[in-house]
Structure formats: C-alpha cells, structure tokens
Motif scaffolding. Sequence first.
Motif, short mmCIF file in Angstrom:
data_model
loop_
_atom_site.label_atom_id
_atom_site.label_comp_id
_atom_site.label_asym_id
_atom_site.label_seq_id
_atom_site.Cartn_x
_atom_site.Cartn_y
_atom_site.Cartn_z
N SER A 176 46.69 48.14 37.16
CA SER A 176 47.29 47.53 38.35
C SER A 176 46.59 48.01 39.62
O SER A 176 46.36 47.24 40.55
CB SER A 176 48.78 47.87 38.41
OG SER A 176 49.46 47.36 37.28
N TYR A 177 46.27 49.29 39.62
CA TYR A 177 45.54 49.84 40.77
C TYR A 177 44.17 49.19 40.89
O TYR A 177 43.72 48.85 41.99
CB TYR A 177 45.39 51.35 40.61
CG TYR A 177 44.59 52.01 41.70
CD1 TYR A 177 45.19 52.46 42.87
CD2 TYR A 177 43.21 52.19 41.58
CE1 TYR A 177 44.45 53.06 43.88
CE2 TYR A 177 42.47 52.78 42.58
CZ TYR A 177 43.09 53.22 43.73
OH TYR A 177 42.35 53.80 44.72
N ARG A 178 43.51 49.01 39.77
CA ARG A 178 42.20 48.37 39.79
C ARG A 178 42.30 46.93 40.31
O ARG A 178 41.41 46.43 41.00
CB ARG A 178 41.59 48.38 38.39
CG ARG A 178 40.11 48.04 38.34
CD ARG A 178 39.70 47.70 36.90
NE ARG A 178 40.04 48.75 35.98
CZ ARG A 178 39.23 49.77 35.66
NH1 ARG A 178 38.05 49.85 36.22
NH2 ARG A 178 39.62 50.69 34.79
N GLY A 179 43.40 46.26 39.98
CA GLY A 179 43.58 44.88 40.41
C GLY A 179 43.76 44.71 41.89
O GLY A 179 43.53 43.63 42.44
N ILE A 180 44.18 45.78 42.57
CA ILE A 180 44.33 45.70 44.04
C ILE A 180 42.97 45.52 44.71
O ILE A 180 42.86 44.88 45.76
CB ILE A 180 45.03 46.96 44.57
CG1 ILE A 180 46.42 47.10 43.94
CG2 ILE A 180 45.16 46.92 46.09
CD1 ILE A 180 47.15 48.36 44.37
N LYS A 181 41.92 46.10 44.10
CA LYS A 181 40.57 46.02 44.64
C LYS A 181 40.49 46.54 46.07
O LYS A 181 40.07 45.85 47.00
CB LYS A 181 40.06 44.57 44.58
CG LYS A 181 39.96 44.01 43.17
CD LYS A 181 39.44 42.58 43.16
CE LYS A 181 39.33 42.04 41.74
NZ LYS A 181 38.84 40.64 41.71
N ILE A 182 40.89 47.79 46.23
CA ILE A 182 40.88 48.41 47.55
C ILE A 182 39.43 48.63 47.99
O ILE A 182 38.65 49.24 47.26
CB ILE A 182 41.64 49.75 47.52
CG1 ILE A 182 43.09 49.51 47.09
CG2 ILE A 182 41.59 50.44 48.87
CD1 ILE A 182 43.89 50.78 46.95
N PRO A 183 39.04 48.18 49.18
CA PRO A 183 37.66 48.39 49.66
C PRO A 183 37.38 49.88 49.87
O PRO A 183 38.29 50.68 50.06
CB PRO A 183 37.62 47.61 50.98
CG PRO A 183 38.78 46.68 50.93
CD PRO A 183 39.82 47.35 50.11
N ASP A 184 36.11 50.23 49.84
CA ASP A 184 35.71 51.63 50.02
C ASP A 184 36.17 52.18 51.36
O ASP A 184 36.51 53.36 51.47
CB ASP A 184 34.19 51.76 49.90
CG ASP A 184 33.70 51.54 48.48
OD1 ASP A 184 34.54 51.66 47.56
OD2 ASP A 184 32.51 51.23 48.29
N LYS A 185 36.19 51.33 52.40
CA LYS A 185 36.56 51.82 53.72
C LYS A 185 38.03 52.22 53.80
O LYS A 185 38.43 52.97 54.70
CB LYS A 185 36.26 50.77 54.79
CG LYS A 185 37.02 49.46 54.60
CD LYS A 185 36.63 48.46 55.68
CE LYS A 185 37.37 47.14 55.50
NZ LYS A 185 37.00 46.16 56.56
N ILE A 220 36.97 55.36 38.73
CA ILE A 220 37.51 54.60 39.87
C ILE A 220 37.58 55.47 41.11
O ILE A 220 37.40 55.00 42.24
CB ILE A 220 38.90 54.04 39.51
CG1 ILE A 220 38.80 53.15 38.27
CG2 ILE A 220 39.49 53.27 40.68
CD1 ILE A 220 40.14 52.64 37.79
N LEU A 221 37.80 56.76 40.92
CA LEU A 221 37.96 57.70 42.03
C LEU A 221 36.89 58.78 41.93
O LEU A 221 36.69 59.35 40.84
CB LEU A 221 39.36 58.33 41.99
CG LEU A 221 39.68 59.39 43.04
CD1 LEU A 221 39.65 58.78 44.43
CD2 LEU A 221 41.05 60.00 42.76
N ASN A 222 36.20 59.06 43.03
CA ASN A 222 35.21 60.13 43.02
C ASN A 222 35.76 61.40 43.68
O ASN A 222 36.76 61.36 44.39
CB ASN A 222 33.90 59.70 43.71
CG ASN A 222 34.11 59.30 45.15
OD1 ASN A 222 34.68 60.04 45.94
ND2 ASN A 222 33.64 58.11 45.53
#
Length: 463
Positions: A176-185, A220-222
């Motif tokens: 579900s988090y991946r589906g949000i597609k939050i931009p890097d900014k 997904i998270l660095n």
Amino acid sequence: MEDVFGMPPLGAVTLGTGPGVISSQPDKFSYETNGYSNNPNNRDAGFRQRQQSSGMFTQSRGSANPSAGDELSLRPTTSMLPKTKVSGILPTSAQQGNYSASQDLFVTPQPQPPNQKPAPPLMHKEPPILIKQASNEKSKSNKKDKGPTKDEYLKRLHNVLESLYNGQNVCDVVESYRGIKIPDKFLSHAVYSILHSVLKSDTKVEYGSQLLRQLRSEGILNTDKLMDAIKQIMDQMDDLGNEIPRVQSNLASLLGPLIAGGVLSLVEVMEPLEGGNNFPMFLLILQTLHKNEGKTWLITAYNESKVNLMNLLVEKDRTKEKLADLLEETELSFLYPLLRIQADLWKSLTADPSPQVFYKYIKDNLDPEHHTAPSFINALVTVIVKYVASESTMALDSNLAIAPEKSVTEQEKELLGRYKPVLQAFLHDQMKLQVIAIYALQVNQWLTWLQETEEDEEDEEED
C-alpha cells in the motif's frame, strides 16, 4: 405642364418615346387617362406632398375645384421600377424592415443647419469580434497534471499507517505504501511522519519498527532518508516531549531493533548524540539492545563500533568516575569493565597492601577475559608503581628537590620486588603485555618528573 413649358394640350401632342418618357397608354402600365394609378398602395405620399406645395407640375383642367385626381405626376410608379433582389448583396441590417423599392431609391435629403458638416454616409458595420478571456480550465488542468500535494500524500500515508495499527499484514502495508508513489522530494517528510506517528505509543513503536525494517529490506527506503528523519526528531525532542511524554524511551525502543536488524549502525545512531545531546538517550538505546539482544551480542557490537562513550557526555562531566557511575546505574558496566579498574585497584591496595590479598581481589572481581586487556595491564602497573613510590622515594615527608638517599632507593626496590609475582602472574611471557607495562612505567616516571618540576616552580615563585 402647358403653363410651364408652353405646350399644347396633352391630348393633341405626344412626347414621343425613349428613356424617361412616360407613356399615356393605359393598357401598358395600367394607368388611367389622368396619368397615375388609383391604387393607393402605389402612391408616394412624400412626393405628392411636395407637388402640392410647389405646384410646379400641377395643372388644372378647367375644374373649378381641382382634386388630386386631376394632377399629373411625372414620377414612375413602383410597378415601372425594376425589381432587384437585395439579399446576398446588401448586408443583413439593410435587408430588414418593410421598405419599398421607391423608398430605397428616392430618399428626401434633409436640410442641414448652417455651419454643420453633412453627416458621413452610413457604412455597413460588421458585427464586433468578441475576444473571450482565457478560461481557467487550462490552468486548473495544469495544476492537476502536477499530481497530489505534499499534504495529500501525507494523508494517504496516514491511512496506510492506520491499517497497520489495525493489524494488517506488514507486507500488505508495504505494498500500500508503494502504491502511494511518494516523490523523492517528499520522502523525508513521509519518513518523519511515520516516526512521529509510531512514537505516540509503545504498541505503535513495535509496528513502526517492523514497517521500517521491511521498507529498508525491499529497497524502498534508504539509510540517508531515515537518518535525516531521525535527526529531525532528535532536534525537536524538547518540543515533542510536551506532546509525547515518553518520547525518548519510545525512540530508543524504535532504534534498538533497527540497529540489531542492520538497518542502522551503532555509530550512525550515536553520532547525533555526542556532546550530551538529548542525554541520556544513548544509555536508553544501549539498555534496549541489552534487553533485546543480550550481553554478549551488545559487547561484540560495541567493541566493533569503536564508539567512545566519553564523547557522549557533556564536556564538564567527561571523567572516568562519572561515566563509570552512569554505566553502573544502568547495569551496563560490562561495556567498560576497566573504566574504574584503576580506582578500584588503588582502593584495594591501600586498604591491604599484602600482595596475596591484592592478587586475590583481582581474581575475585575481574573477569578472566579482561586479564590480558591492555587497559587492565596499564592500570595494574600504574597502581603498583604509584603505591611503591608513595611509600619510599615520593613519601609525603621526602624532599623531592634533592636526590633520595640510598636507603630510600633500596626500600623502593624491596617493595617493588614484593609485587613482582603479581605482575608476572598477569604479564606471563607475552611480549605485547610487557611493552604495555614498560610504557606504563615510562608514563609514571614522566608524570613524576612533571610533578617535581611544578613543585620546584612553585618554590621559586614563593622565594
């Protein structure tokens, strides 16, 4: 007509034929002998009025009271005029209205006042071109093309976290988090929102730790984004404390599993805490690791990290005694077992200077794994040399400004020989430990020389 032109009676003379000549034959144009039609629809009232007022083209035919029927009109009737189709030639505005052909062709000019220019002829006015203002729909569509705002992304993230707290599987929550597609900014804001949300309760801390580890394992998270959010939380710790009473403990509980799981290193977490920042956060983190992972795991991780616990204290509290007290209070003395060893050895030796008692104290209070530790060998040699010197060459009543007497130096050698078995028991034949012992002796001698020099300078100043 005869009065004007001197012509014979109309019946005796003909005007001939040709353009502009009006025929008197009634059968051709349906005229009567009087020269005009009786049809009232074909009469031109304006032209007839002018004839009556001027009398130029009016002739009485002997009637005592001539009527309009006795007048001769030289104006052609509408039936004599060519019928012209105006549609398609004239503009629409000129085609409207009930105008007869005679009205279109014969318009009476109106008199103009003096000193006034005649009005210009009316020109056909084209319909105005309407310029529509640019619609806001395009700008709105451009805004839509930019995608959701930061607040909209964070609101979607909040819904995902709520599903996690309600017991949804962590893997499903990650999707579900991946589906949000939050931009890097916006990613740092998103991670900060996760931390801020999970720190509000112990239960949420556990869920948050699982989520962050899963996000990191799937790439997904660095680490950089995660550490940026953690530092932001640490910088706001005082303000967050008013909102979340146990924020430090909850953060320590969150970071412990992340360190143990390899998401973060102990060095990365401790670096923002140097200089006493958010004290005693570093102790809470170490306690969490001790509780969750055990003593052996923590000792190994601590030794490999090379973290200097002394740097985590406020500068004025950076003493071995202070750090030893803190570790003892938090049951973490095993991390720095030799931190207060020198003070403990000195206390034992001065309490009972017997070499046998001193050796027994070491064996009973120090783990065998530390017997070959450089810090222990250094402390052991320093304590023994210091005690022997204090009882001989550097006694309180001795004059350090002059060389000691031979009897005093002999006493020093005797005392040192009494503790020789103790030193040999721990030095053995290991060259590395012997070098450390020699270094400790040199340091002790250098400190002795430095002390003597300072005392000499003080005596000179007094003189």
